[in-house]
Design a protein around this motif. Structure first.
Motif, PDB file in Angstrom:
ATOM      1  N   GLY A 129     -10.606  -3.110   8.791  1.00  0.00           N
ATOM      2  CA  GLY A 129     -11.507  -2.228   9.523  1.00  0.00           C
ATOM      3  C   GLY A 129     -11.082  -2.060  10.969  1.00  0.00           C
ATOM      4  O   GLY A 129     -11.102  -0.953  11.519  1.00  0.00           O
ATOM      5  N   ALA A 130     -10.701  -3.181  11.587  1.00  0.00           N
ATOM      6  CA  ALA A 130     -10.245  -3.135  12.982  1.00  0.00           C
ATOM      7  C   ALA A 130      -8.970  -2.313  13.118  1.00  0.00           C
ATOM      8  O   ALA A 130      -8.830  -1.499  14.046  1.00  0.00           O
ATOM      9  N   LEU A 131      -8.023  -2.516  12.205  1.00  0.00           N
ATOM     10  CA  LEU A 131      -6.762  -1.780  12.260  1.00  0.00           C
ATOM     11  C   LEU A 131      -6.996  -0.284  12.083  1.00  0.00           C
ATOM     12  O   LEU A 131      -6.414   0.547  12.794  1.00  0.00           O
ATOM     13  N   THR A 132      -7.870   0.080  11.148  1.00  0.00           N
ATOM     14  CA  THR A 132      -8.167   1.486  10.899  1.00  0.00           C
ATOM     15  C   THR A 132      -8.820   2.133  12.114  1.00  0.00           C
ATOM     16  O   THR A 132      -8.452   3.251  12.519  1.00  0.00           O
ATOM     17  N   GLN A 133      -9.793   1.445  12.692  1.00  0.00           N
ATOM     18  CA  GLN A 133     -10.455   1.967  13.889  1.00  0.00           C
ATOM     19  C   GLN A 133      -9.451   2.178  15.018  1.00  0.00           C
ATOM     20  O   GLN A 133      -9.451   3.214  15.700  1.00  0.00           O
ATOM     21  N   PHE A 134      -8.603   1.185  15.241  1.00  0.00           N
ATOM     22  CA  PHE A 134      -7.615   1.260  16.310  1.00  0.00           C
ATOM     23  C   PHE A 134      -6.665   2.441  16.098  1.00  0.00           C
ATOM     24  O   PHE A 134      -6.419   3.234  17.013  1.00  0.00           O
TER      25      PHE A 134
ATOM     26  N   ARG B  21      -6.130   6.119  18.268  1.00  0.00           N
ATOM     27  CA  ARG B  21      -4.826   6.460  18.862  1.00  0.00           C
ATOM     28  C   ARG B  21      -4.068   7.489  18.026  1.00  0.00           C
ATOM     29  O   ARG B  21      -2.856   7.628  18.169  1.00  0.00           O
ATOM     30  N   ARG B  22      -4.756   8.218  17.172  1.00  0.00           N
ATOM     31  CA  ARG B  22      -4.100   9.053  16.169  1.00  0.00           C
ATOM     32  C   ARG B  22      -3.173  10.105  16.769  1.00  0.00           C
ATOM     33  O   ARG B  22      -2.199  10.516  16.129  1.00  0.00           O
ATOM     34  N   ASP B  23      -3.463  10.559  17.970  1.00  0.00           N
ATOM     35  CA  ASP B  23      -2.622  11.573  18.609  1.00  0.00           C
ATOM     36  C   ASP B  23      -1.665  10.969  19.628  1.00  0.00           C
ATOM     37  O   ASP B  23      -1.015  11.694  20.377  1.00  0.00           O
ATOM     38  N   ASP B  24      -1.571   9.660  19.618  1.00  0.00           N
ATOM     39  CA  ASP B  24      -0.730   8.938  20.568  1.00  0.00           C
ATOM     40  C   ASP B  24       0.648   8.722  19.945  1.00  0.00           C
ATOM     41  O   ASP B  24       0.765   8.347  18.774  1.00  0.00           O
TER      42      ASP B  24
ATOM     43  N   PHE C 229      -4.086   8.207   6.386  1.00  0.00           N
ATOM     44  CA  PHE C 229      -3.195   8.222   5.228  1.00  0.00           C
ATOM     45  C   PHE C 229      -2.523   9.587   5.082  1.00  0.00           C
ATOM     46  O   PHE C 229      -1.308   9.678   4.847  1.00  0.00           O
ATOM     47  N   LEU C 230      -3.286  10.667   5.232  1.00  0.00           N
ATOM     48  CA  LEU C 230      -2.697  11.998   5.105  1.00  0.00           C
ATOM     49  C   LEU C 230      -1.669  12.268   6.201  1.00  0.00           C
ATOM     50  O   LEU C 230      -0.685  12.973   5.980  1.00  0.00           O
ATOM     51  N   ARG C 231      -1.880  11.720   7.373  1.00  0.00           N
ATOM     52  CA  ARG C 231      -0.935  11.917   8.471  1.00  0.00           C
ATOM     53  C   ARG C 231       0.354  11.118   8.291  1.00  0.00           C
ATOM     54  O   ARG C 231       1.422  11.560   8.702  1.00  0.00           O
ATOM     55  N   HIS C 232       0.265   9.933   7.702  1.00  0.00           N
ATOM     56  CA  HIS C 232       1.382   8.983   7.754  1.00  0.00           C
ATOM     57  C   HIS C 232       1.905   8.540   6.390  1.00  0.00           C
ATOM     58  O   HIS C 232       2.733   7.632   6.328  1.00  0.00           O
ATOM     59  N   ARG C 233       1.459   9.181   5.320  1.00  0.00           N
ATOM     60  CA  ARG C 233       1.830   8.667   4.004  1.00  0.00           C
ATOM     61  C   ARG C 233       3.333   8.804   3.754  1.00  0.00           C
ATOM     62  O   ARG C 233       3.987   9.748   4.196  1.00  0.00           O
ATOM     63  N   THR C 234       3.858   7.838   3.038  1.00  0.00           N
ATOM     64  CA  THR C 234       5.277   7.832   2.703  1.00  0.00           C
ATOM     65  C   THR C 234       5.454   7.084   1.397  1.00  0.00           C
ATOM     66  O   THR C 234       4.504   6.538   0.835  1.00  0.00           O
ATOM     67  N   LEU C 235       6.682   7.058   0.907  1.00  0.00           N
ATOM     68  CA  LEU C 235       7.024   6.271  -0.276  1.00  0.00           C
ATOM     69  C   LEU C 235       8.067   5.234   0.121  1.00  0.00           C
ATOM     70  O   LEU C 235       8.829   5.435   1.066  1.00  0.00           O
ATOM     71  N   PRO C 236       8.107   4.093  -0.571  1.00  0.00           N
ATOM     72  CA  PRO C 236       9.039   3.030  -0.188  1.00  0.00           C
ATOM     73  C   PRO C 236      10.483   3.494  -0.046  1.00  0.00           C
ATOM     74  O   PRO C 236      11.188   3.058   0.869  1.00  0.00           O
ATOM     75  N   ALA C 237      10.926   4.386  -0.918  1.00  0.00           N
ATOM     76  CA  ALA C 237      12.317   4.834  -0.864  1.00  0.00           C
ATOM     77  C   ALA C 237      12.640   5.536   0.451  1.00  0.00           C
ATOM     78  O   ALA C 237      13.783   5.530   0.908  1.00  0.00           O
ATOM     79  N   ASP C 238      11.634   6.116   1.069  1.00  0.00           N
ATOM     80  CA  ASP C 238      11.863   6.845   2.318  1.00  0.00           C
ATOM     81  C   ASP C 238      11.952   5.928   3.531  1.00  0.00           C
ATOM     82  O   ASP C 238      12.166   6.389   4.647  1.00  0.00           O
ATOM     83  N   LEU C 239      11.760   4.625   3.316  1.00  0.00           N
ATOM     84  CA  LEU C 239      11.936   3.651   4.394  1.00  0.00           C
ATOM     85  C   LEU C 239      13.277   2.952   4.290  1.00  0.00           C
ATOM     86  O   LEU C 239      13.576   2.052   5.061  1.00  0.00           O
TER      87      LEU C 239
END
Length: 344
Positions: A282-287, A291-294, A113-123
Motif C-alpha cells: 500500500g505504501a509503495l503504491t501510494q508513493f 510521483r507518477r509524472d516524475d 500498472f498500465l503506465r509501466h507494465r512489461t514482460l520479463p523478456a523485455d528486461l
C-alpha cells in the motif's frame, strides 16, 4: 466450482475462444452460489490479456460484458483507460472523494500498472542480479527449503540476511542511526520492508521474499535483470497494487532512493501499524502514484502477476502465516485496521 483456481482456469479457457457471454453467465451462476472470488474472474481474464504483450494493448471490446457488480466503476475505468491509451479515467476515479478509499487505492495500482507494465523478456540482457532474502530468526524448514532453491538458481551472488546480519549491514552502509531506526521497528515484516530497499539502494540487485520458491524461468530472469528497476503488480485481482515481495534495481537508483526516504519519513512518525500502508504494498503504491509524472519513477517496470507466478516464483503456504509472525494476523490481534492511512 468453489475453488478460485478453477475459476481462473475456466476463465482462461473461455476467454481464449472469445466466449464472453458464456463467461458472463458462468460468473453470474458462481456469484449466485456464493462461490468465493467469482467476481475476481474478469480481472484474471484481463490480466491474461495484458500479459500477452508488453507493448500494444489487446482488443478489450467484449470485456464490457464482464463488468462485475460492485466493481463496475473500477473495471470500466480500467477498460476505458486501456482503450484510450492513457490513465485519465482511472485518475478521475482516484480524485473522486465520494469513492471508497480502497477502490481509489486500487485505481492507483491499476493506473501504475498500465503506465509501466512489461514482460520479463523485455528486461533481458542487462547482466546478472545479485539476490538477497531476509528472515529475522533461524528459518523453519519450509523457509530453509526456499533459501536453498533460490541459491540454486541465483546467477550472481545469493545471501539470506537475518536480524543480526541486517543490523550489521545497515550500520556499515548507513551508520548507527539507520541501524537504530531498524531496531525500533516492532514487527519482522517492517524490518524486512526497510532492509530490502536499503540494500537495493546501497548495493543493487534483486530481493525476493523468503516464503517463495523459484519457478522454471527464475534463473533466466535473474541472469538479465541486474540493472532493471522492477516489481510485480497484483493485476489478476481488483485490488491491484504494486507489490514489494520481488523487487530489483541498480545501486543508487533514484527510484528506490526516493522510496527509502519516503519509508523513513513514514515510520519516523508512527509507533504502530498499519504495516501494509507504512512500508508494504500500500505504501509503495501510494508513493509511486504521487510521483507518477516524475522522471524518478520512469524506469520502473511492472510485471503482470500471472506472468510472475507462472514463470518466476510462487508463494509458499507457510505455517507462520497463521501466527502473529504474519503482519496481517498480528495487526488483527491488536486491532489495527488495514484501511488506516487510505484517505490520501
Amino acid at each position: 466450482m468453489s475453488n478460485p483456481n478453477t475459476h481462473v482456469r475456466t476463465a482462461r479457457f473461455l476467454a481464449r475462444f472469445g466466449a464472453w457471454r458464456s463467461l458472463r453467465r458462468l460468473i453470474t451462476r458462481l456469484h449466485a452460489r456464493n462461490a468465493g472470488r467469482a467476481w475476481d474472474i474478469p480481472f484474471a481474464v484481463l490480466d491474461e490479456l495484458f500479459a500477452r504483450t508488453a507493448g500494444g494493448l489487446p482488443d478489450l471490446a467484449y470485456m464490457t460484458l464482464l463488468l462485475p457488480p460492485g466493481q463496475s466503476a473500477l473495471f470500466g475505468a480500467i477498460l476505458h483507460s486501456a482503450r484510450i491509451g492513457g490513465t485519465l479515467p482511472l485518475d478521475d476515479l482516484v480524485a473522486d472523494r465520494t469513492i471508497h478509499p480502497l477502490t481509489r487505492l486500487e485505481a492507483k495500482g491499476w493506473a501504475l500498472f498500465l503506465r509501466h507494465r512489461t514482460l520479463p523478456a523485455d528486461l533481458g540482457g542487462q547482466g546478472p542480479a545479485n539476490l538477497i532474502q531476509f528472515w529475522d530468526k533461524s528459518p523453519p524448514t519450509e523457509i530453509e527449503t526456499g533459501r536453498i532453491a533460490w541459491a540454486g538458481v541465483a546467477v550472481g551472488s545469493h545471501r539470506m540476511f537475518d536480524d543480526v546480519t541486517a543490523t550489521d549491514q545497515l550500520t556499515t552502509l548507513y551508520g548507527a542511526q539507520m541501524a537504530q531506526v531498524y531496531r525500533r521497528l516492532w514487527h519482522p515484516a517492517l524490518k524486512s520492508d526497510l532492509f530490502r530497499v536499503a540494500w537495493l539502494v546501497a548495493k543493487g540487485g534483486t530481493y525476493v521474499d523468503a516464503d517463495t520458491l523459484p519457478k522454471k524461468g527464475a534463473a533466466a530472469f535473474l541472469a538479465g535483470a541486474g540493472e532493471a528497476c522492477f516489481a510485480v503488480s497484483s493485476s489478476s485481482l481488483p485490488k491491484c497494487v504494486t507489490l514489494n515481495h520481488f523487487i530489483g534495481g541498480p545501486a543508487r537508483s533514484p527510484l528506490w532512493t526516493a522510496y527509502l526516504e519516503h519509508m523513513l519519513r513514514q515510520i519516523g512518525t508512527r509507533q504502530d501499524g498499519p504495516i501494509y500502508m507504512l512500508t508494504g504494498p500500500g505504501a509503495l503504491t501510494q508513493f509511486l502514484y504521487r510521483r507518477r509524472d516524475d522522471s524518478v519513477i520512469a524506469p520502473l517496470r511492472l510485471i503482470p502477476s500471472c506472468v510472475a507466478r507462472r514463470q518466476i516464483l510462487k508463494q509458499i503456504d507457510a505455517p507462520y502465516k497463521q501466527t502473529a509472525r504474519s503482519w496481517s494476523v498480528y495487526e488483527h490481534q491488536i486491532g489495527v485496521r488495514d484501511t488506516d492511512l487510505l484517505s490520501d
